[in-house]
Write an enzyme that holds these catalytic residues in place. Structure first.
Site, mmCIF file in Angstrom:
data_model
loop_
_atom_site.group_PDB
_atom_site.id
_atom_site.type_symbol
_atom_site.label_atom_id
_atom_site.label_comp_id
_atom_site.label_asym_id
_atom_site.label_seq_id
_atom_site.Cartn_x
_atom_site.Cartn_y
_atom_site.Cartn_z
ATOM 1 N N SER A 1071 0.837 -1.194 0.000
ATOM 2 C CA SER A 1071 0.000 0.000 0.000
ATOM 3 C C SER A 1071 0.874 1.247 0.000
ATOM 4 C CB SER A 1071 -0.914 0.012 1.227
ATOM 5 O OG SER A 1071 -0.136 0.145 2.402
ATOM 6 N N HIS A 1072 0.250 2.376 -0.321
ATOM 7 C CA HIS A 1072 1.001 3.629 -0.398
ATOM 8 C C HIS A 1072 1.704 3.960 0.915
ATOM 9 C CE1 HIS A 1072 1.974 7.792 -1.315
ATOM 10 N NE2 HIS A 1072 1.427 8.116 -0.149
ATOM 11 N N VAL A 1073 0.976 3.828 2.015
ATOM 12 C CA VAL A 1073 1.573 4.205 3.292
ATOM 13 C C VAL A 1073 2.726 3.275 3.649
ATOM 14 C CG1 VAL A 1073 0.034 2.823 4.756
ATOM 15 C CG2 VAL A 1073 1.004 4.937 5.651
#
Length: 1445
Positions: A1071-1073
């Site tokens: 995921s992006h985070v």
């Protein structure tokens, strides 16, 4: 015999006459020591032990085993005078319909005959009746009945009237001397029309009969038993209740007494009854005559025949009793015929063993009595059960048949369409009262204690309470244009009006007796640009708690939905009212209508339910959000956030009729709108069942019965009676339960208040009713049993009206009512629902009998089986659908409560049992959900499925709750927990709890720790606990901070100054985070142990050191001084970034091929793809690519045809400094760009020359789709996440340039597009490791759990490729969007059939090929890479690579 002679003998009451009496044994035990009632059971049940009839052989001796004499004394027996008839009563049934009842002494063979004639003619006219033996007893069912009589639920008889012209008549003959009266109702079954006696049963007393003497003789009870059995056989071997068994036994006993009275000897009775070849019937109607000269007045001795000794022979009647004892000990199972024969022989063997030991038959009798006969039967069941085993056998079903794909249109679509209707340029402007509040909050500087905005038609009223300098300051402002006078007061308790002290009054105020009046003053601000009328006071803290007020403007009084306005000075547990926005994500028009009608709805439940019914069509037409609005409103009502009753008296039947009308409409919508069934079930659960006619009226009638039966007509019961008569409500169910608990606790009034308070009813609430309840209950001990009986019956009536999830009443409504207790539900007919599945009534009976079981597994299986059986009827049934729905709702609700009760059972359970419980709860959740495909696949493959349900509630219900709550003045705390409470009330919460129990067991089994470490970076920082990472993503922490966040979706930014993020959430490692954490060197980990997480939150504000490994994190508290020699993150303020962006220029070309990719034209993403082409092995495919280079967007924007768009963008970018909401408007404006012809031509040429398909060849619409995708990539420059990211590192956002990489994409076999991995989709991707020296043996670390996959046909994708992704020290990757030309299809994944999960060889081949591709590319670049790719037809396609940071 004359009356005078009766006085010379021992007389007994009729009831005593019918009891078995032995002069030698004064107890209630028979000669075998078993209670007579049980003996009848033995005779009746044991009849099946041998060829379904009772086989008794004539013994050679009496049962007693020795000669004995029987002494008898004359006793009283009933007799009748010669026949006579008398009128019992005339009744007016309805209008001109009359009824006449007469009673006559019939023949000597009967006691009485009741003749009923009605001036009404119908083929379906029935007498619903029963007999009364004692005024406090319920109905008994006489054995002698008119032709055509049917037994109704073993509670009443239904006998047909005989038509005679325009009249109907019926005759009832009563031959039971103990019967004192009959009670009845008349019903026209076809019309469901009931005739009652002023709401009660008709009660006809029978004439008192004269008594005569019979001998006081002890008839051997085994003979009574045989006679009772013969009666049972003659009546068709029907199933009797325990009460009926007792009555039958007593009738058999009385018949034998009469035989003896007529001169039959005991020897003759025994001979006749025991001879299997001569089982003559004893007439049920023996002639009754006066005995003359048959029995002398002195005592008479009758001798029985001599008894011979038994040799090696056990009497059959003893074997029967022993077999019954074995059957009871085994739990009363249902034996087959072969088992019955075996049981009979085993009983004989056990008794024969005793006889062989030298024990006499007489002693064997005594040993049976004491239970001393050794038996090897296993104790199968302690209590009588409907089923022969402790659990049912569930049917095998294809769970895929449970799939519902009736998904409502997504909320995001509705919200975006709503947003598109808004002004496309201007951002939201704060209203005048909001600007006023903003200025006052900044000026006062203290805490905001309370803040509310009330709607005044199209204007607003703000009340703001602050606390500057230790004093309470109240600000009031309105944007009304006409002059306004405030009529106000202060209060020290709710509802109070006190005159304000002089030192508080603003200048110009007028002091009245209990209030003051103040003219609002005009106030404006040039800085904040508002003009309002305002009011301000300041008072000492803790002197008053609130301010009631009303407004007067232009001669018109203005109130808050009909009530006084009221503002509390101390927020207490309440939070400041949120801005409800503009109703985005709601059916705003409907909610505004509801808010306007709330003052009318507050009058009573009748008004509220009728208003809701009137709005149902509008709600249906508004779709999912409309029905959500109705549910939210009714939920506010159910949770007492709205007023239930206000100055209006209404009868219970009117309330139940309004409920009935509303639920009928909901039923119709349910039948025709399958996509909304889940919401409609929630509405019905909240409203309750209600009912037409006397369903509600019984609430009024039956409280009178309680008071009359139990002599409790004053005090609290009378106050409750008055409330019930004027406005019954769901509170009455709780009050009734509190009274029952109070009585059961030996009249402890503390228990009464405990039950009330735990269910939200306080003393103040009792006093707030229009008919207030002031008193506490105060009953006598002699009232205990009667009150418990009657209140228990009354509870059923209350739940039948008010409860939507009461299992007992729901089953009663589907199976038909059962009359219980005099005056309670007697004569009420609810016919069984037709067409129920075979065996379904027995299944429901099983549930009722097991409902209190401590071990709940079998009960849960039964509840789920019942729901599965019921499910087909819910989809096709039109008749009585509402009753079936309420039954299903009750079954669903019972599953939740039973699971919660079963948690204790799981405390020491192994994983298999917990998993079985999870499967059952998951099945229940699937049966209750509209769009349940994901749940079914979870059930099929046993994965997790909770976030989807919570997200649906949050998106569909919460916006309506917040908007409508703000209009109705609902407390903010109630709005904050609205969705949470809805989830807690369903199976999803139980499922979550069970998964939490299983998780540590699974992790322990797999030898995993309590952490998954996504970014293993050592860190030191101060602990800050937050609810959501999203709420702080734009914040900058001045000191190194460890965030403990309850919620991390996966798309958030990590705030500046953050050194670690710890969460119980499970965002994907891709995921992006997660990527941002790794590239920014921030520690990021998921904690699976709630105790560890709670411990970390306890360090709030303290300094911690984190030392992560690959699977664990060690943490310890530090002092600032301990860091002097540490090389870890220091505590200095975060230094500003020196990263710079270089503006890119347009180089004259709108499109370029991959051979032309340079750093001046495209970003690293495009260049890396170009670099790989020709350098990787042929088995690694590189997709063909072209690009729209840097500067093309700016060039297109400056074209003359886009001048208007450019001007809008310029204006919106200026507003960004003040209003970040302009970002959305900017993105929407970019989508209005038109494509220059040269761009279209160059892109077409490059794509065709590179071998890529040109979208325009398929038509103009396909090119328009491609052009829109390109513009969406450009517009993503103004994503909130990307914009704030550049601001944090002080990058000039205007210098950020966006190239667009164009590639062909394919449908992927590994479950969908990569967006499901990097986006905020719940679940995990498959993860594995592979040693570089052995790429053919990958080791799986975690299997996939993504519930959805995004699939697309062969198409074109346009990828963002900005110059912000190439900066060293700045993680710009993943900030911007890649957009496919065609819309993706969101598909629920079924992993149970995926070869990646089920086929070891397939999985090994796929994972090995991925590992080999990664190894090749890493070697090519000389450093570890983040690689994106797809698998198609077994081939690896690499679409992107970048160095790992």
């Amino acid at each position: 015999m004359s009356n005078s002679s009766i006085g010379h003998h021992n007389l007994f009451h009729n009831q005593r006459l019918l009891r078995p009496v032995s002069l030698e044994h004064q107890s209630k035990l028979n000669s075998f020591g078993i209670v007579a009632n049980s003996l009848f059971k033995a005779a009746r049940r044991s009849s099946s032990f041998c060829r379904n009839d009772l086989k008794l052989r004539r013994s050679k001796s009496g049962i007693g085993g020795s000669r004995r004499s029987v002494i008898f004394t004359p006793r009283a027996v009933l007799s009748m005078e010669p026949s006579f008839e008398q009128l019992a009563g005339k009744f007016n049934l309805d209008g001109n319909i009359q009824m006449q009842v007469s009673v006559s002494n019939s023949s000597a063979a009967s006691v009485a005959q009741i003749n009923i004639q009605v001036t009404y003619s119908s083929d379906s006219l029935l007498l619903h009746w029963g007999a009364i033996r004692d005024v406090k007893e319920k109905w008994v069912l006489p054995s002698r009945r008119p032709n055509g009589t049917k037994n109704y639920k073993n509670r009443a008889l239904r006998s047909p009237f005989i038509k005679s012209g325009s009249n109907s008549y019926i005759s009832i003959v009563i031959d039971d001397p103990a019967t004192q009266a009959i009670e009845f109702l008349v019903v026209d079954e076809a019309k469901n029309k009931w005739f009652k006696n002023n709401g009660q049963n008709f009660h006809i007393k029978l004439p008192i009969r004269e008594k005569r003497l019979i001998p006081n003789v002890s008839v051997p009870e085994e003979l009574v038993q045989i006679q009772a059995y013969l009666r049972w056989e003659r009546k068709g071997k029907q199933m009797y209740t325990p009460e009926q068994e007792k009555e039958e036994y007593e009738s058999a006993h009385f018949e034998l007494l009469e035989e003896v009275a007529r001169g039959t000897s005991i020897e003759d009775l025994r001979a006749r009854l025991s001879n299997k070849n001569d089982r003559r019937e004893i007439k049920e109607e023996p002639s009754v005559s006066i005995i003359k000269n048959r029995i002398p007045d002195d005592r008479l001795e009758i001798k029985e025949p001599s008894v011979s000794k038994i040799k090696n022979r056990i009497p059959d009647d003893l074997v029967q009793i022993q077999a019954y004892v074995r059957w009871e000990k085994a739990g009363k199972p249902n034996y087959s015929r072969e088992q019955q024969l075996r049981e009979f022989e085993k009983a004989r063997e056990e008794l024969q063993t005793e006889l062989d030991k030298g024990v006499s038959v007489n002693e064997i009798q005594k040993k049976i009595t004491k239970g001393e006969i050794k038996t090897e039967v296993s104790n199968q069941l302690q209590n009588k059960r409907y089923f022969s085993t402790t659990r049912i056998q569930r049917k095998k079903r294809d769970i895929m048949q449970l799939v519902n794909k009736h998904a409502a249109k997504s909320v995001d679509d509705k919200v975006s369409k709503y947003a598109e209707r808004k002004d496309s340029v201007e951002s939201k402007v704060l209203k005048a009262v909001e600007l006023f509040a903003k200025e006052k909050e900044e000026h006062d500087g203290g805490a905001v204690l309370n803040k509310k905005i009330f709607k005044l038609a199209d204007k607003e009223l703000l009340v703001l309470v602050t606390k500057p300098g230790g004093k309470v300051k109240v600000h009031l402002a309105t944007d009304l244009e006409q002059p306004v006078t405030l009529h106000w007061a202060l209060s020290k308790k709710a509802g109070e009006w006190l005159e304000p002290p002089p030192n508080v009054l603003p200048p110009g105020s007028i002091s009245l007796q209990v209030a003051a009046e103040t003219q609002l003053k005009n106030e404006s601000s040039t800085e904040f640009s508002y003009q309002v009328q305002s009011f301000e006071i300041e008072i000492e803290k803790d002197t008053f708690i609130g301010m009631p007020f009303v407004l007067l403007s232009n001669g018109r009084w203005m109130k808050n939905n009909g009530s006084d306005f009221y503002i509390e000075f101390s927020g207490g547990s309440k939070h400041i009212q949120k801005d409800a926005s503009d109703g985005i994500g709601t059916a705003k028009a409907l909610l505004d209508t509801i808010a306007k009608m709330e003052s009318e709805a507050q009058k009573s439940f009748m008004h509220r339910f009728n208003i809701a019914a009137d709005l149902m069509d509008k709600a249906r037409d508004a779709g999912e959000l409309g029905l959500a609005g109705i549910f939210v409103w009714l939920r506010f009502m159910a949770t007492r956030q709205l007023i239930w009753n206000k100055n209006y008296n209404v009868k219970p039947r009117e309330i139940s009729k309004a409920q009935d009308r509303l639920t009928d409409l909901v039923q119709d919508i349910y039948a025709n709108n399958p996509q909304h069934r889940e919401l409609l079930r929630m509405v019905m659960f909240t409203v309750g069942r209600g009912g037409e006619g006397d369903v509600g009226q019984r609430i009024r009638d039956e409280i009178l019965v309680i008071q009359r039966n139990n002599d409790c007509k004053g005090g609290m019961m009378e106050e409750w009676h008055q409330k019930l008569h004027n406005n019954t409500s769901p509170d009455d169910v709780i009050i009734c339960q509190a009274l029952i608990d109070y009585i059961k606790s030996d009249f402890d009034v503390g228990v009464y208040w405990k039950t009330l308070n735990e269910n939200g009813i306080t003393k103040e609430r009792l006093l707030s009713y229009d008919r207030a309840i002031h008193s506490e209950p105060n009953f006598r001990r002699d009232q205990r049993d009667g009150l418990l009986r009657d209140l228990g019956n009354y509870m059923r009536t209350l739940k039948a009206v008010h409860s939507g999830a009461d299992l007992d009443s729901a089953i009663g409504n589907c199976m038909g009512y059962r009359s219980e207790g005099q005056g309670f539900m007697v004569g009420v007919q609810i016919n069984p629902v037709p067409g129920l599945p075979s065996g379904f009534p027995e299944l429901l009976q099983f549930l009722l009998e097991h409902i209190e079981d401590k071990n709940v597994e079998a009960l849960l299986e039964g509840l789920l089986e019942a729901r599965q059986e019921l499910r087909p009827l819910l989809f096709k049934s039109k008749d009585r659908l509402k009753d079936l729905l309420f039954l299903d709702i009750a079954l669903d609700s019972t599953v939740r409560t039973v699971v919660e009760r079963g948690y204790e059972e799981l405390n020491n359970a192994g994983p298999e049992k917990i998993m079985h419980f999870i499967t059952l709860v998951l099945e229940n959740l699937a049966l209750s959900s509209d769009d349940n495909e994901d749940l079914i696949y979870c059930l099929k493959g046993w994965k997790h499925a909770l976030s989807i349900k919570a997200e649906w509630c949050q998106n569909v219900l919460q916006p309506s709750a917040e908007y409508l709550g703000s209009l109705l003045g609902v407390d903010q705390w109630a709005l904050n927990i609205f969705t949470e409470e809805i989830i807690r009330a369903g199976s999803a919460a139980a499922l979550s709890t069970l998964l939490n129990r299983l998780d540590p067991i699974l992790r322990q089994t797999a030898h995993l720790g309590s952490w998954q470490v996504i970014s293993p970076v050592e860190a030191v920082g101060y602990v800050v606990a937050v609810d959501e990472l999203l709420t702080v993503q734009n914040k900058t922490y001045k000191l190194p901070t460890i965030l403990v966040a309850k919620r991390v979706k996966g798309e958030e930014e990590i705030p500046d100054g953050t050194v670690a993020v710890l969460t119980p959430d499970m965002p994907d490692v891709l995921s992006h985070v997660s990527v941002r954490a790794r590239t920014s060197k921030v520690c990021f980990a998921t904690c699976f142990d709630p105790d560890i997480l709670a411990d970390l939150q306890g360090y709030e504000g303290k300094l911690l050191r984190l030392k992560p490994t690959s699977a664990d994190i060690a943490y310890s508290e530090l002092k600032v001084g301990e860091l002097a020699d540490s090389n870890s993150t220091n505590l200095k303020e975060v230094s500003p970034s020196h990263i710079k962006l270089v503006r890119k220029q347009f180089h004259g070309r709108y499109a370029i091929s991959s051979e032309e990719f340079t750093s001046e034209m495209v970003g690293a993403k495009s260049r890396n793809i170009s670099y790989l082409k020709g350098k990787v092995p042929s088995w690694i495919e590189i997709p063909t690519s072209v690009a729209l280079p840097f500067g093309v967007f700016e060039k297109v924007l400056n074209e003359d045809l886009n001048q208007e768009v450019a001007n809008k963008l310029q204006l919106l970018k200026k507003n960004l400094a003040e209003e970040f909401s302009a970002l959305r408007q900017i993105r929407r404006t970019v989508l209005q760009l038109a494509a220059p012809p040269q761009l279209v031509q160059e892109l077409k040429t490059k794509m065709q020359s590179s071998g890529m398909p040109w979208p325009g060849d398929e038509g103009v619409r396909r090119w328009e789709q491609a052009w829109m995708a390109i513009k969406k990539v450009w517009a993503s420059k103004w994503n909130e996440r990307a914009y704030f990211s550049t601001r944090k590192v002080k990058l000039d956002h205007d210098y950020l340039c966006m190239a667009v990489l164009v590639q062909e994409i394919y449908a992927e076999v590994v479950k969908g597009l990569g967006e499901t991995l990097v986006g905020a989709y719940p679940g995990r991707a498959l993860s594995f490791i592979c040693k570089k020296n052995d790429l053919n043996t990958p080791q799986v670390l975690g299997y996939p759990s993504k519930p959805f996959g995004l699939f697309i046909k062969r198409s074109i994708i346009f990828r963002s490729d900005s110059n912000g992704e190439d900066l060293e020290g700045y993680a710009g990757a993943g900030l911007y969007d890649s957009v496919p030309m065609d819309e993706e299809e969101k598909v629920v994944l079924d992993y149970s059939t995926d070869p990646l999960i089920t086929d070891d060889n397939f999985r090994r081949t796929i994972l090995s090929s991925i590992a080999r591709a990664g190894s090749v590319i890493e070697e090519l670049y000389g450093s570890p890479q983040d690689i994106e790719g797809v698998i198609r037809d077994g081939k690896v396609y690499v679409v992107q690579t970048r160095p790992q940071m």
